[in-house]
Write an enzyme that holds these catalytic residues in place. Structure first.
Site, PDB file in Angstrom:
ATOM      1  CB  SER A 182      -4.535 -12.452   7.380  1.00  0.00           C
ATOM      2  OG  SER A 182      -4.606 -11.546   8.453  1.00  0.00           O
ATOM      3  CD  GLU A 207      -6.519  -5.817   2.987  1.00  0.00           C
ATOM      4  OE1 GLU A 207      -5.936  -6.374   3.933  1.00  0.00           O
ATOM      5  OE2 GLU A 207      -6.600  -6.297   1.847  1.00  0.00           O
ATOM      6  CG  HIS A 222      -7.689  -8.096   6.533  1.00  0.00           C
ATOM      7  ND1 HIS A 222      -6.425  -8.154   5.994  1.00  0.00           N
ATOM      8  CD2 HIS A 222      -7.791  -9.176   7.359  1.00  0.00           C
ATOM      9  CE1 HIS A 222      -5.790  -9.198   6.468  1.00  0.00           C
ATOM     10  NE2 HIS A 222      -6.590  -9.847   7.299  1.00  0.00           N
TER      11      HIS A 222
END
Length: 295
Positions: free
Chosen positions: A142, A234, A264
């Site tokens: 991320s 995502e 995610h």
């Protein structure tokens, strides 16, 4: 095809959504949801002597001459080596190496690019410890994936020897949120809300230009081999796609590893998803091959 584990994970995340945007509350929430996956008893954080706070994570039988420099996710505002201990331990175990997990400075207390400065300092420290650049892989998830790319660019521009490889788990590399998936997947990704990302950008950049600060929009030439993993559900799907496309267009080697229907952060939830284990194994295999680790 229905995936009961994925449905259960989405239910878990939606029923445990954050209730306050305050950094302290968000950090507590993030630590709480990641407790869904128990940490193995042999997984420990060992404080290093690095110039910035960083912790060794050493699986049994690891080749200690090879290192994953890990940069945790959390929107540059939340997360820590502790919240990511299980994931990083599992990745390091798959790769057969030890990891150095960096506790870089977080926003809003520390604006961009303080986190990048810490990551670069940790890399310099590893070199100073005698670890060969070709024996280092930088990896992150991320925001940690975005920080991985920003760190590579900073190392390249400083003329430092680059690591042997870099791996990205669902990277956030575009502070402008211009990817199409930020719209098309906004309602199906339970962990990332585009509106929340926009709020984070303000807290992280604090006046820095979002285009100039986004590593996606930099020249991506001269980087080591990249492995980029992402799920099709995502919000950040197009960040991953565009990263790989741009790296290839700049003459680099980059592989996109796409997981159907995954959301995610799916790699952090093996309790719900066998895909989380398989996906981490693929990242580990990439690191193992690039750092020339024998089994």
């Amino acid at each position: 095809m229905e995936n009961p584990g994925l449905a259960e994970l989405i239910k878990y995340l939606r029923s445990n959504a954050p209730t306050s945007p305050a950094p302290a509350d968000m950090r507590a929430w993030f630590a709480r949801i990641l407790q869904a996956t128990p940490v193995p008893s042999e997984a420990r954080l060992e404080r290093s002597t690095c110039d910035v706070p960083a912790y060794w994570i050493t699986p049994p039988g690891a080749d200690t001459s090879r290192v994953i420099l890990y940069l945790h996710g959390g929107g540059y505002i939340i997360g820590s080596p502790e919240t990511h201990l299980e994931t990083v331990f599992r990745l390091a175990k798959c790769a057969g190496v030890r990891a150095l997990s960096v506790d870089y400075r977080l926003a809003p207390e520390h604006a961009w690019p303080a986190c990048r400065e810490d990551a670069v300092a940790a890399y310099r420290w590893l070199l100073g410890q005698g670890v060969a650049p070709s024996h280092i892989a930088i990896a992150g998830d991320s925001a940690g994936g975005g920080l991985t790319l920003s760190t590579l660019l900073a190392l390249r521009d400083a003329g430092l020897p680059l690591p042997g490889a870099a791996a990205f788990l669902s990277p956030w590399v575009d502070f402008t949120g211009s990817g199409d998936s930020a719209k098309t997947n906004a309602e199906i990704d339970p962990l990332v809300d585009p509106r929340g990302l926009a709020m984070m950008v303000g807290a992280v950049l604090q006046g820095n230009d979002p285009v100039k600060s986004s590593p996606l929009f930099a020249d991506l030439g001269g980087l080591p081999p990249l492995f980029v993993q992402v799920g099709t559900a995502e919000v950040l799907l197009d960040d991953a796609r565009r990263l790989v496309d741009k790296a290839k267009a700049a003459g680099g080697e980059a592989e996109l590893d796409v997981w159907e229907h995954m959301i995610h952060g799916f790699q952090a939830f093996p309790r719900y998803l066998p895909e989380a284990i398989s996906a981490t194994e693929r990242v580990g295999d990439f690191v193992r091959a690039r750092l020339a680790i024998t089994r």
